[in-house]
Design an enzyme around this catalytic site. Structure first.
Site, mmCIF file in Angstrom:
data_model
loop_
_atom_site.group_PDB
_atom_site.id
_atom_site.type_symbol
_atom_site.label_atom_id
_atom_site.label_comp_id
_atom_site.label_asym_id
_atom_site.label_seq_id
_atom_site.Cartn_x
_atom_site.Cartn_y
_atom_site.Cartn_z
ATOM 1 N N THR A 205 15.360 89.749 32.531
ATOM 2 C CA THR A 205 14.291 90.746 32.356
ATOM 3 C C THR A 205 13.359 90.746 33.563
ATOM 4 O OG1 THR A 205 13.037 89.139 31.048
ATOM 5 C CG2 THR A 205 14.278 90.812 29.836
ATOM 6 N N LYS B 101 22.139 80.675 38.265
ATOM 7 C CA LYS B 101 21.199 81.658 38.828
ATOM 8 C C LYS B 101 21.185 81.612 40.360
ATOM 9 C CE LYS B 101 18.286 81.564 34.671
ATOM 10 N NZ LYS B 101 18.212 82.948 34.179
ATOM 11 N N HIS C 36 22.244 85.379 23.323
ATOM 12 C CA HIS C 36 21.618 85.465 24.642
ATOM 13 C C HIS C 36 22.435 84.812 25.742
ATOM 14 C CE1 HIS C 36 17.642 87.237 23.879
ATOM 15 N NE2 HIS C 36 17.699 86.646 22.709
ATOM 16 N N LYS D 27 11.192 93.821 35.612
ATOM 17 C CA LYS D 27 9.774 93.785 36.023
ATOM 18 C C LYS D 27 9.635 94.111 37.508
ATOM 19 C CE LYS D 27 9.232 90.340 32.495
ATOM 20 N NZ LYS D 27 9.564 88.933 32.225
ATOM 21 N N LYS E 101 12.644 82.347 38.615
ATOM 22 C CA LYS E 101 13.307 82.213 37.317
ATOM 23 C C LYS E 101 13.612 80.740 37.115
ATOM 24 C CE LYS E 101 16.235 85.277 38.849
ATOM 25 N NZ LYS E 101 16.479 86.355 37.908
ATOM 26 N N ARG E 102 14.055 80.392 35.910
ATOM 27 C CA ARG E 102 14.448 79.010 35.649
ATOM 28 C C ARG E 102 15.443 78.545 36.701
ATOM 29 N NH1 ARG E 102 18.431 77.710 31.670
ATOM 30 N NH2 ARG E 102 18.457 79.934 31.209
#
Length: 844
Positions: free
Chosen positions: A686, A581, A382, A690, A575-576
């Site tokens: 992911t 990110k 991952h 969505k 998100k985290r």
């Protein structure tokens, strides 16, 4: 609210006397369902008998639904037992389930009947579902993916199980103080979970520490140390409109009565008397306990081994139980009946544990045990982030699991011998390929290498990610085993992530496609393309999106006190919180936007596109820079939201305690979504799927699954910016050599923070991470500065596009229409056919 009469004649909130309390476990009509709910309120009581307020109604309703699930569950496993198919066992440290009630009644196709039944009892379904706390069994994308996968396994009628740990306090619940993020324990089990069934007959011993004894015959046995019991709790996972209901089996750690020292307790040595009980409770207390200390590292390793050992003992027990009913069987049949999937490196210890169980308990030789293990276990990677590719101290592993360390050493020794005898060209690469890194300063076990050497299949989770694994991270292994490596692009369940969380949009899709088959055949969404220019569809689509935005605005007001305008562009990044990110890029862009708005005249502001920027996510408790980013977002929001000159044109909200239920509110209400990680660093993502499925436009880099989403929905419906993955190494090198020239807008945004415009907190350490050319904590490793100008240019294109409502609605429709590929049903079908070799086993 219905009332009931107390014994003394006074009335109290309760169940209507008109509704008979009767057990109707398989009820389908609303009146019978109401009776069954009433029955559970009276005969499965958890509260005093005079109350039937929303909380009590929730538990009684959940137990009523569980009746039906247990019936289907039992039928499913009786059927599996009879047919004896090959089964998949999915091992994951995280399962981010979200609320179960809405999902269960939706998958069972009884939501209308339950809504009506609760009305008869004086309640609204929406109020009752709100009472459920999210199960705190995961943190981010890894755990949510595992939960989507279980939903698809059940929906596709596949014989499969999930295995995880029953964390009492989860990761943490997020709160905010003046100092920033505060972490407090999750309380999801403070009362109890009505969805789990404890299996008192499913309990296995798990050993830690001790030593290895060698018998005169040369066989080895692990003895001594401490033994904790693993007790199974099962959670039913129903498929959509199918009888198949599979299990998520969660392990709890326990010590027995014999481990309690009564003599010590009576002597006043209370803590000593219950030492093993205390250590057992620690194992499943918290998800990802801090590992800065040796005790923390030991606890994390204990968790990982506890999951692997309990799960494999359970798998072997059931394999032997089924085989005992047959006359002849061989251990060599095991891989034809059992597939084990490791979700990332956390369950890597399943490899030496399966070897140990086969050799030490079942007395198989090394070669036979190795053949079985390598044909049974597959591994999903991952991440390419070095810090996430687990490496465990050899000393810690040897101390906790001495027998496993022996087995890992033997695996490594045999792998190196194989390379030296068959691939002399790779001998110079052995130091990076072997499982054990024997660097005298820090000898470690490389868990990803152990997985690649031992598993029959290794897969990435998006095409770009899998290509990077094959060309960079695992390139040398690919030259040995080219057929071992696959791609399985992630997916999401269309049930939770569209059908149930956005019923308005779902109903429109069903109306225009003239079928609801898209809920299990998501490719059918492609048919929407031919209606993308239709004014009637666009009007209905706009109405559904507005309903979701208004619902979200109410939620934001409720949890933050901030009023947001549903007519503004809802721009969301959830998100985290992690530097790769790049929430920092988002907030720096927001700061620049704010500064420009301040410099405009009132007339100029009226021509801008109004935006509400929402950011959500948890920063890991010990991740200092991530916590600084969270604080900065909150500080920026409090200034902008209280600035009367600007706050009609810009609002900034940090949405607290992001989880699945919050996502189910945010995603349908979003219009622009930011997926802006440094290219080559996000394995898949992911949440991007969505958002796209819900008609939200993405602004993003060519990273992870963004690449495939853009291909599917069309380049014109995606706001692209930033460096590509193949450019990143060169850009970092140029930066090290002092060749980076920052964009003036980037410097302006940083300077604005340093001016004290957002309060007195010292953000220098955070800003310095973006500065300099190299060095620890400097040098802008994630290329925020490089990508800032193209990011701002892309945001200008967003502003212009949003002004053309017809164009934006068409892009939104085409985004949903192009999302068919990203169903977890498609992903799981590929796993079943190409990795696990399992087939549908539908309950008749």
């Amino acid at each position: 609210m219905a009332t009931t009469t107390k014994p003394n004649g006074a009335t109290a909130p309760g169940i209507s006397a008109k509704i008979l309390a009767a057990a109707n476990p398989l009820a389908e009509e609303s009146l019978e369902i109401a009776s069954n709910i009433s029955y559970h309120a009276r005969y499965s009581p958890h509260f005093s008998p005079f109350k039937f307020e929303p909380e009590q109604a929730y538990y009684a309703t959940a137990e009523s639904v569980r009746d039906r699930l247990i019936q289907q569950w039992n039928e499913t496993y009786f059927h599996f037992h009879k047919v004896d198919p090959k089964q998949t066992y999915y091992l994951s440290m995280e399962f981010l389930q979200g609320r179960a009630l809405t999902n269960a009644i939706g998958n069972l196709n009884i939501q209308d009947a339950y809504a009506d039944a609760l009305n008869k009892l004086g309640h609204e379904l929406e109020d009752i579902t709100e009472q459920e706390k999210d199960a705190a069994l995961g943190n981010g994308g890894l755990g949510r993916l595992a939960s989507c996968f279980l939903d698809s396994m059940a929906t596709l009628n596949l014989p499969a199980w999930g295995y995880g740990l029953r964390y009492r306090y989860g990761l943490f619940k997020q709160r905010f103080t003046k100092e920033g993020q505060e972490e407090v324990a999750e309380d999801w089990l403070e009362k109890f979970s009505p969805w789990e069934v404890v299996r008192h007959d499913v309990i296995f011993p798990v050993r830690f520490f001790g030593n290895v004894e060698v018998s005169p015959t040369g066989s080895r046995n692990w003895v001594g140390g401490e033994v904790i019991q693993a007790l199974a709790y099962d959670v039913p996972i129903p498929g959509y409109k199918t009888k198949n209901t599979i299990s998520l089996r969660l392990w709890e750690a326990k010590a027995g009565a014999e481990d309690f020292n009564l003599f010590q307790f009576n002597d006043g040595q209370y803590e000593s008397a219950a030492q093993l009980h205390s250590r057992a409770q620690q194992i499943c207390a918290v998800l990802y306990p801090g590992d800065a200390t040796e005790e923390g590292k030991l606890l994390r390793l204990k968790q990982q081994y506890f999951l692997c050992s309990a799960s494999l003992q359970d798998i072997i027990f059931r394999f032997k139980e089924r085989r005992d009913k047959k006359d002849l069987w061989q251990w060599s049949q095991f891989p034809s009946k059992v597939a084990v999937q490791l979700n990332d490196t956390h369950p890597t210890l399943a490899i030496p544990e399966l070897m140990r169980l086969l050799m030490d308990d079942e007395r198989l030789g090394w070669d036979e045990a190795w053949d079985i293990t390598t044909r049974t276990i597959a591994y999903t990677n991952h991440t390419v982030l070095p810090e996430a590719l687990e490496k465990w101290s050899q000393a810690v592993l040897r101390k906790l699991l001495p027998r496993h360390m022996e087995i890992i050493e033997e695996i490594d020794k045999r792998f190196m011998a194989m390379i030296r005898s068959t691939r002399t060209d790779l001998e110079s690469k052995l130091s990076s390929m072997c499982v054990l890194d024997n660097d005298p300063k820090r000898p470690v076990v490389r868990m990803a290498n152990l997985c690649v050497v031992s598993a029959h299949t290794v897969n990435g989770v998006a095409q770009l990610h899998s290509d990077i694994l094959k060309s960079e991270l695992f390139a040398d292994y690919v030259s040995i085993w080219p057929a071992k490596f696959q791609n399985k692009t992630n997916g999401i369940t269309p049930r939770r992530w569209l059908r149930f969380c956005s019923p308005e949009l779902s109903n429109i899709i069903t109306k225009w496609l003239k079928t609801d088959q898209w809920i299990t055949k998501l490719d059918l969404l492609l048919e929407l393309r031919k209606f993308a220019d239709n004014a009637d569809l666009q009007a209905e689509w706009a109405s559904a999106k507005m309903a979701n935005k208004q619902r979200l605005a109410q939620y934001v007001l409720q949890v933050t006190g901030v009023t947001i305008d549903p007519n503004s562009l809802f721009d969301i990044q959830v998100k985290r919180i992690h530097e790769y990110k790049r929430q920092l890029l988002n907030i720096l862009g927001t700061i620049y936007r704010y500064k420009k708005l301040k410099e405009m005249s009132p007339e100029e502001r009226k021509n801008t596109t109004s935006r509400t920027i929402m950011i959500g996510g948890k920063a890991f408790a010990t991740y200092t820079n991530a916590k600084r980013i969270v604080k900065l977002v909150n500080d920026v929001g409090s200034v902008i939201n209280n600035d009367p000159e600007v706050n009609n044109y810009l609002k900034v909200v940090f949405v607290p305690n992001y989880n699945v239920s919050v996502a189910e509110m945010l995603i349908p209400g979003s219009e622009l979504s930011q997926h802006i990680s440094t290219a080559g660093m996000e394995a898949s993502g992911t949440s991007n799927m969505k958002f796209a499925l819900n008609g939200c436009i993405i602004i993003g880099t060519l990273d992870g699954a963004n690449v495939e989403i853009r291909e599917e929905i069309g380049e014109d419906n995606f706001f692209l910016f930033g460096a590509t993955a193949d450019e990143v190494p060169r850009l970092r090198k140029e930066r090290e050599n002092g060749q980076f020239k920052p964009d003036p807008r980037f410097e302006e945004a940083k300077q604005f923070i340093r001016s004290g415009a957002f309060g007195s907190y010292d953000y220098n350490a955070l800003l310095e991470s973006l500065e300099g050319n190299s060095g620890y904590g400097r040098g802008d490793y994630f290329l925020v500065g490089h990508d800032f100008p193209s990011y701002m240019d892309a945001q200008d294109r967003v502003d212009e596009a949003y002004k053309d409502r017809i164009k934006w609605l068409k892009m939104s429709i085409l985004s949903t229409a192009g999302s068919g590929k990203f169903s977890s049903d498609r992903t799981i079908s590929q796993y079943a056919n190409e990795i696990w070799n399992i087939e549908e086993c539908r309950v008749p």
